[in-house]
Write an enzyme that holds these catalytic residues in place. Structure first.
Site, short mmCIF file in Angstrom:
data_model
loop_
_atom_site.label_atom_id
_atom_site.label_comp_id
_atom_site.label_asym_id
_atom_site.label_seq_id
_atom_site.Cartn_x
_atom_site.Cartn_y
_atom_site.Cartn_z
N ASP A 31 11.44 52.53 14.22
CA ASP A 31 12.53 53.25 14.91
C ASP A 31 13.69 52.36 15.36
O ASP A 31 13.47 51.26 15.88
CB ASP A 31 12.01 53.91 16.19
CG ASP A 31 10.68 54.59 16.04
OD1 ASP A 31 10.17 54.71 14.92
OD2 ASP A 31 10.13 55.00 17.08
N SER A 92 9.23 52.62 21.58
CA SER A 92 10.65 53.00 21.57
C SER A 92 11.24 53.30 22.93
O SER A 92 10.54 53.76 23.84
CB SER A 92 10.84 54.20 20.65
OG SER A 92 10.67 53.77 19.33
N1 DQQ Z 1 7.23 54.95 16.90
C1 DQQ Z 1 7.10 56.35 17.11
C2 DQQ Z 1 7.43 56.48 18.55
C3 DQQ Z 1 6.84 55.28 19.14
C4 DQQ Z 1 7.09 54.26 18.12
C5 DQQ Z 1 7.99 57.09 16.17
C6 DQQ Z 1 6.01 53.23 18.03
O1 DQQ Z 1 6.91 57.61 19.16
O2 DQQ Z 1 7.40 54.94 20.39
O3 DQQ Z 1 8.07 56.47 14.91
O4 DQQ Z 1 6.39 52.25 17.07
#
Ligand code: DQQ
Length: 471
Positions: A31, A92
């Site tokens: 992300d 994230s």
């Molecule tokens: N990736 C998810 C999120 C999380 C993160 C979405 C963890 O919910 O915070 O791709 O790498």
């Protein structure tokens, strides 16, 4: 201001590695995080495993740009700290300007527990000091899933900060929980900003992003298990968001967990994660995985959809240009253009004429054995990316992704396409985006061709630019 690290140089010869989409020097990206325009520079943080080309112990990678096009790698901004709430990973989150102090709120992971954590920087976002009072919130309210509580979007109204966190109502559907604070450290739970029904918008909402485009309010979510991101357009009153309509943010099957920033010219700019479309073994062998989308500039369209345009700054990468006008596209054959490349920008304005479907083939081998097809079906009003012949490697994905694109009477199909080795990113009529990943097996899969079926079509104009590399 482009930089070339040793790792970037080592991997640059990989024929599938993008040349002008952002990706880390090596290893894993997911992300976009903490997007912010700070003192005239765009900062892009990202979920990053610096040790391998697969998801793992997640850090925040960091890059900066003056122009949204050329990026300079900066040291990793955030790493897990043993025996603290982020011991298992720094997931994230976002960054806000707290009266001159860059302040990030991210999800700390310890065992299975996800909790909001805070850090601040006093050196223009380079290094970060974690708040001693982490986690900021002890637990989500009991009616929400205790194991799904992550990803943060924060804004200020008057003197009050508001925060939205992604979550889930067990057996019901995804949720975006709303909190408020006076100091970014002490948070009071209000209520859900919005909840969804699991059959419609999934069971868990990841990466909620809430923002306004003029008078229109938008909630972007990445719902489990849909494997795509959605946006809802609606109204905001009494601190509750009421959706009026729901749309795909991208119909290509590879765009996830987007986040937006507002820049100094008041533009709302979105980046998303473009995941891979090949086996994990191939990703590990390549030594890198995950690419950031191009920056997409958002505005409100009348009628409740968002307009998406590639950031105009990308024109800085344009090299030699070719142009065709009033080109007949005969049915049942492909019209190959005398244009070649794995790093191209294309703007094709196609009048459907008598055709029932029409479009363009990319990364096409001279004998037509390999190609990826962008096609528009007029009766179904549907745009598709067809990867069934994108490569001869059985381990790559070979499928069709698509979604609705309604054209008004007489409106030509306008495909604004970016080809960047294994990335194809399409902006169709400024309102439907489709990003995909392809891994042609042949070095000569570089061609571009037009096609029509059911009748003849006409290309009113086609412009093709060779694109430069940013590294
Ligand atoms: N990736 C998810 C999120 C999380 C993160 C979405 C963890 O919910 O915070 O791709 O790498």
């Amino acid at each position: 201001m482009a930089t070339t690290s040793k790792e970037r140089t080592r991997l640059a010869g990989d024929p599938h590695r993008p040349r002008y989409h952002f990706l880390p020097p090596a290893n894993w990206l997911n992300d976009p995080n903490g997007l912010i325009h700070w003192r005239g520079q765009y900062h892009l943080f990202y979920q990053h495993n610096p040790l391998a080309a697969h998801w793992g112990v997640i850090h925040w990678g960091h890059a900066v740009s003056d122009d949204l096009v050329h990026w300079r790698d900066l040291p990793i901004a955030l790493s897990p700290t043993p025996d603290t709430p982020d011991a298992g990973g720094c997931w994230s989150g976002c960054i806000v300007d707290d009266d001159g102090v860059p302040t990030m709120v991210y999800t700390g992971l310890r065992d299975r527990v996800q909790r909001p954590c805070l850090a601040t920087s006093d050196d223009d976002l380079l290094t970060w000091t974690k708040y001693a009072g982490n986690p900021l919130i002890a637990a989500p309210p009991p009616e929400f899933d205790q194991n799904e509580f992550r990803d943060h979007c924060i804004w200020k109204t008057g003197d009050t900060w508001y925060q939205v966190i992604g979550s889930s109502v067990p057996e019901v559907g995804g949720a975006a929980l709303l909190y408020r604070s006076q100091n970014l450290r002490d948070w009071e739970y209000l209520h859900p900003l919005c909840t969804g029904a699991k059959d419609e918008t999934g069971t868990v909402w990841e990466c909620p992003d809430f923002f306004a485009l003029g008078d229109t309010f938008v909630l972007a979510i990445s719902p489990i298990p849909l494997r795509k991101s959605l946006y809802m357009v609606g109204s905001y009153a009494d601190q509750r968001f009421t959706p009026a309509s729901i749309h795909d943010l991208d119909i290509g099957g590879h765009f996830y967990a987007p986040q937006t920033l507002r820049d100094a010219s008041d533009r709302r700019i979105m980046f998303g994660w473009l995941w891979e479309g090949r086996s994990q073994a191939a990703q590990d062998a390549a030594g890198w995985a995950g690419v950031m989308s191009l920056p997409r500039v958002l505005s409100a369209r009348p009628g409740g959809q968002i307009e998406f345009r590639p950031a105009p700054e990308l024109a800085a990468l344009r090299g030699a240009q070719q142009r065709w006008e009033n080109l007949q596209i005969e049915p049942a054959a492909t019209t190959a253009l005398d244009a070649q490349g794995d790093s191209l920008e294309i703007i094709a304005v196609l009048a459907p004429g008598d055709a029932t479907s029409l479009g363009i083939d990319l990364r096409r081998s001279p004998d037509g054995a390999e190609y990826t097809r962008i096609s528009y079906d007029r009766a179904q009003q549907r745009l598709e990316i067809d990867r069934r012949r994108a490569s001869s490697n059985d381990d790559d994905q070979h499928d069709i992704h698509g979604g609705a694109l309604e054209l008004a009477d007489g409106e030509p199909l306008r495909l604004h396409i970016f080809v960047d080795r294994s990335v194809i990113e399409v902006f169709a009529n400024d309102r439907v985006c489709a990003a995909s990943r392809v891994y042609p097996s042949r070095a000569d899969s570089l061609g571009v061709a037009l096609f029509a079926e059911g009748g003849a079509a006409e290309a009113e104009s086609i412009d093709v630019w060779k694109m430069g590399a940013v590294w």
